[in-house]
Design a protein around this motif. Sequence first.
Motif: not given
Length: 664
Positions: A31-33, A74-78, A438-443, A626-631
């Motif tokens: 999923a991460k990739s 590609k399947i991320a979740y099934l 569930a989409l991550t923030i590109p780092q 996981e996203d190292h979120t900044r506020i």
Amino acid sequence: MKLIASISTVAVALCLSGAAFADDLTTPGDAKSLGFSAARLARIAPWYDARFESFPPSDGLLPGAVVAIARGGKIAYLQAIGFQDRAKTVPMKTNSIFWIASMTKPVTSVAAMMLVDDGKLELDASVSRYLPELGTMQVATIDRGTGKPRLDPPKRPMTVRDLLRHTSGLIDAELYFAYPERGLSDPTAEFGIRLIHTLYGWKAVFRRDKTLADFVSSLGGLPLAHQPGEVHEYGWSADVLGRVVEVASGQPLDQFMQSRVFAPLHMVDTGFYVPKDKLDRLVDSPMPERPPIWDVTTSAKLFSGGGGLVSTAPDYLRFAQMLLNDGELDGVRVLSPQAVKALTTPALAPDVRIFGGDEVGGRAGTSFGLGFGIRTNPIYSWIPGSVGSFSWAGFWGTYFWIDPAEKLIGIQMVQATPGSKGRGAVMYAGINHLTYGALTIPQPPASSAPPVAPASVSPEALADYVGTYDFGYSVSSRDRQGLADGKNGWLGIESFVAMEPEGLRINKPTSGAPATRAGAMAGDLITQLDDTPLKGLTLAEVLARLRGPAGTTIRIKIVREGQDHATDLSVVRTVRRANAVQLQVRVEQGKLVAEAVGAWPILEFEKGKAMPLVATSSNEFTVDDEDHTRIAFVRDAAGKVSGLILNSGPWEQKAAMMASELIH
């Protein structure tokens, strides 16, 4: 840093673009990739389980689902969730077979466009070229004085394109009762429309022991409900299109689909009935018995292009991936890129009226292509996603969408009774919000710069940040769904309205909402907003005028049946809390924490989970997630905290601080 972030973004995009040419739709990948948080994807199954617990089969919801999510080929979740039978004795399987009902229509549309590619079918040809028995159909026009229909000749012939976009004038007897809010205020005219639908129910021969040819012949003696091309009304157009495919191809619809669609795409469990050796994988009906017309356990003579197919999540995922790949899968070209573009481009002109349901139209932020609903306006959309995403759903709750911008496909397979509480609990919003959330923030690549040291912020300064922050309806930085543009005010009449020549008709105002508290009623005709006449405006233009910042006042002039004078109302817009994405910031034990309090989680923030915020400056904080979120908190011209920004930059998400007295 901006340059580094841009390079990272391009790298991710190239990776996903290349994946479309090396599809792997057999087993879930990493999923991460693929740009997802595995932890946030894991929210999906519990969300469905909670609804199966809350809405048992007696509420019309079968206690099981299959969910598939793919990105970049590609399947991320099934995941198979719950059970495939009402008694909860047979666990759901990822290849359990569902009646997909109206998810058949996109397949029929693809079949028709294949014949266009072959040169055997013309989009703008008259349907009567292929089906002469429909060449003499007249148009029923309702006299608003008497309520009686009269027959007029069509202004132009019904075309194949009309069948694909449901502007043929053909209707479906059953759907009138499924969608009673049709925008008609004249009860006499309403009776006339009902009469036409009833006539279709009496005269149309739509039975499993009859063929598509028999069905089309029975329509020949009926009137069209609308002039071709003037009204989009979902109905039997796709079934008539199925017969056009038969005539143009020289094959029965089931044989054409098997040889040209299912076999090339390796859709091994898709067809018009379930063979005996696969019946153990057929998911139960949400009702005690299947209606005879949709008994898919035996073969039938009628191959319904509008709703006859059964399929599985893996099979339909292959069909969807072919469309996302511009007509090709695993090196096999099924459809031309030009045909895919025609299918998925909005095909309804602004002056086309829309009858029935909330899936298409200005108030839903969607248009319709040649067999698909297409997201056009994120402000009014019920669901997140990119503009240009296309989708459709089935009568019993199956649903899919394709997001070309994100190279993303989502499929929900459930079985729920139409109109039931259970169906309403699982349709659309849940799977879309959870997927995009569930989409991550590109780092950016790791930097050699030293980490920012925590900063010290006084208790008085921390208190300034306490409050609830509204993101509208958007869970994703890829989207601006809902009212997150500063115009987050709500009146409570927006969902069930229809344009008429003289203004906007209120069909079903929300009880207790600002407009109803001010005196607005069902049936009222709004003729002016803030002194601007509505005559001649489109629904989208009027909806835009209804919107505005919470706390502002809008003046509404209404005309009410039985009154000889107009009524002026002043309505104060408020924030609608239901279904919003909100973050509550508070101080606990001298430290700032944040928790999601709206209907949906956002990033790592969830209900009941207070996330500590670590100060890096007087108004900037980080989260160890996981996203190292900044506020970053935002202040207005007077220096008062007015909002916040998550992850400032290309993936930022903005929220406005909500005034407590404005929350509805």
